[in-house]
Design a protein around this motif. Structure first.
Motif, PDB file in Angstrom:
ATOM      1  N   VAL A   1      24.584  25.344  48.548  1.00 19.09           N
ATOM      2  CA  VAL A   1      23.800  26.265  49.374  1.00 19.09           C
ATOM      3  C   VAL A   1      24.594  27.526  49.696  1.00 19.09           C
ATOM      4  O   VAL A   1      24.076  28.639  49.575  1.00 19.09           O
ATOM      5  CB  VAL A   1      23.319  25.570  50.670  1.00 19.09           C
ATOM      6  N   PHE A   2      25.861  27.378  50.077  1.00 20.00           N
ATOM      7  CA  PHE A   2      26.622  28.542  50.526  1.00 20.00           C
ATOM      8  C   PHE A   2      27.307  29.315  49.403  1.00 20.00           C
ATOM      9  O   PHE A   2      27.749  30.443  49.620  1.00 20.00           O
ATOM     10  CB  PHE A   2      27.651  28.140  51.586  1.00 20.00           C
ATOM     11  N   THR A   3      27.413  28.739  48.226  1.00 14.02           N
ATOM     12  CA  THR A   3      28.068  29.459  47.121  1.00 14.02           C
ATOM     13  C   THR A   3      27.097  29.802  46.004  1.00 14.02           C
ATOM     14  O   THR A   3      27.506  30.279  44.960  1.00 14.02           O
ATOM     15  CB  THR A   3      29.231  28.632  46.535  1.00 14.02           C
ATOM     16  N   PHE A   4      25.803  29.592  46.225  1.00 15.99           N
ATOM     17  CA  PHE A   4      24.803  29.853  45.186  1.00 15.99           C
ATOM     18  C   PHE A   4      24.797  31.330  44.816  1.00 15.99           C
ATOM     19  O   PHE A   4      24.670  32.202  45.668  1.00 15.99           O
ATOM     20  CB  PHE A   4      23.418  29.423  45.668  1.00 15.99           C
ATOM     21  N   ASP A   5      24.934  31.602  43.532  1.00 13.75           N
ATOM     22  CA  ASP A   5      24.880  32.962  43.020  1.00 13.75           C
ATOM     23  C   ASP A   5      24.007  32.952  41.776  1.00 13.75           C
ATOM     24  O   ASP A   5      24.403  32.407  40.745  1.00 13.75           O
ATOM     25  CB  ASP A   5      26.279  33.469  42.688  1.00 13.75           C
ATOM     26  N   PRO A   6      22.816  33.544  41.840  1.00 14.56           N
ATOM     27  CA  PRO A   6      21.912  33.489  40.694  1.00 14.56           C
ATOM     28  C   PRO A   6      22.380  34.319  39.515  1.00 14.56           C
ATOM     29  O   PRO A   6      21.827  34.210  38.427  1.00 14.56           O
ATOM     30  CB  PRO A   6      20.598  34.036  41.263  1.00 14.56           C
ATOM     31  N   CYS A   7      23.408  35.137  39.699  1.00 16.78           N
ATOM     32  CA  CYS A   7      23.837  36.033  38.621  1.00 16.78           C
ATOM     33  C   CYS A   7      25.007  35.492  37.807  1.00 16.78           C
ATOM     34  O   CYS A   7      25.464  36.161  36.878  1.00 16.78           O
ATOM     35  CB  CYS A   7      24.184  37.401  39.207  1.00 16.78           C
ATOM     36  N   ILE A   8      25.504  34.314  38.134  1.00 16.85           N
ATOM     37  CA  ILE A   8      26.607  33.742  37.360  1.00 16.85           C
ATOM     38  C   ILE A   8      26.087  33.348  35.982  1.00 16.85           C
ATOM     39  O   ILE A   8      25.106  32.630  35.860  1.00 16.85           O
ATOM     40  CB  ILE A   8      27.207  32.526  38.084  1.00 16.85           C
ATOM     41  N   GLY A   9      26.734  33.841  34.958  1.00 18.85           N
ATOM     42  CA  GLY A   9      26.381  33.482  33.589  1.00 18.85           C
ATOM     43  C   GLY A   9      25.192  34.235  33.020  1.00 18.85           C
ATOM     44  O   GLY A   9      24.720  33.912  31.933  1.00 18.85           O
ATOM     45  N   VAL A  10      24.703  35.263  33.733  1.00 16.49           N
ATOM     46  CA  VAL A  10      23.566  36.038  33.233  1.00 16.49           C
ATOM     47  C   VAL A  10      24.054  36.982  32.147  1.00 16.49           C
ATOM     48  O   VAL A  10      25.042  37.691  32.310  1.00 16.49           O
ATOM     49  CB  VAL A  10      22.896  36.818  34.389  1.00 16.49           C
ATOM     50  N   THR A  11      23.350  36.990  31.024  1.00 16.06           N
ATOM     51  CA  THR A  11      23.698  37.868  29.902  1.00 16.06           C
ATOM     52  C   THR A  11      22.629  38.940  29.737  1.00 16.06           C
ATOM     53  O   THR A  11      21.592  38.909  30.399  1.00 16.06           O
ATOM     54  CB  THR A  11      23.823  37.053  28.599  1.00 16.06           C
ATOM     55  N   THR A  12      22.860  39.875  28.836  1.00 13.89           N
ATOM     56  CA  THR A  12      21.928  40.996  28.655  1.00 13.89           C
ATOM     57  C   THR A  12      20.552  40.549  28.181  1.00 13.89           C
ATOM     58  O   THR A  12      19.562  41.240  28.431  1.00 13.89           O
ATOM     59  CB  THR A  12      22.504  42.017  27.649  1.00 13.89           C
ATOM     60  N   ASP A  13      20.444  39.425  27.508  1.00 17.43           N
ATOM     61  CA  ASP A  13      19.139  38.966  27.033  1.00 17.43           C
ATOM     62  C   ASP A  13      18.411  38.083  28.056  1.00 17.43           C
ATOM     63  O   ASP A  13      17.331  37.568  27.776  1.00 17.43           O
ATOM     64  CB  ASP A  13      19.275  38.232  25.694  1.00 17.43           C
ATOM     65  N   SER A  14      18.953  37.925  29.254  1.00 23.35           N
ATOM     66  CA  SER A  14      18.332  37.112  30.292  1.00 23.35           C
ATOM     67  C   SER A  14      17.292  37.918  31.065  1.00 23.35           C
ATOM     68  O   SER A  14      17.411  39.137  31.202  1.00 23.35           O
ATOM     69  CB  SER A  14      19.400  36.597  31.260  1.00 23.35           C
TER      70      SER A  14
END
Length: 149
Positions: A128-141
């Motif tokens: 809950v406190f470390t959730f980051d939706p942008c981890i591992g997002v690439t240009t084709d995401s």
């Protein structure tokens, strides 16, 4: 012939009883209090997620990421997680104490319940406190544009 007298069930053969914390009473009180709070938290969670906005059709990764970006919802979810896992662990402990007669097996099972509940509380709180939706997002995401802001 008269039947032998039974000892008063509240009498003590070992002398006066020492005053100590009654963990069963504390557990019983916790179950009642946490149950009431959990009803409020769970129905609030369900109302916000299912009734407001687009309802169930609006729940997707972006909805969850948006909720977990708010400290209010982070604490709401963590409180719900903690109360539910401790409430469930205490209920399981009560069942084990009621039905497991072998002392060693009972002790092992109760320890296993609390270790598992503690691990899930720790893991859930970290998520809950470390959730980051942008981890591992690439240009084709599909999240690429949102994560560039």
């Amino acid at each position: 012939m008269t039947a032998p007298a039974l000892a008063d069930p509240r009498s003590s053969f070992a002398g006066p009883r020492k005053r100590s914390r009654n963990l069963e009473k504390i557990g019983w009180l916790y179950m009642r209090g946490s149950g009431i709070i959990l009803v409020v938290l769970i129905f609030g969670h369900l109302f916000v997620n299912l009734m407001l906005g687009d309802g169930i059709h609006g729940i997707d990764f972006a909805f969850v990421a948006g909720k977990l970006a708010s400290p209010f919802w982070q604490w709401w979810d963590v409180l719900m997680l903690w109360l539910a896992l401790i409430h469930g662990g205490n209920g399981m402990r009560t069942i084990v104490n009621d039905y497991v007669t072998h002392n060693t097996a009972r002790r092992v099972l109760v320890w296993a319940i609390w270790i598992t509940a503690g691990f899930l509380i720790l893991l859930g709180t970290l998520v809950v406190f470390t959730f980051d939706p942008c981890i591992g997002v690439t240009t084709d995401s599909t999240l690429w544009e949102a994560c560039q802001a």
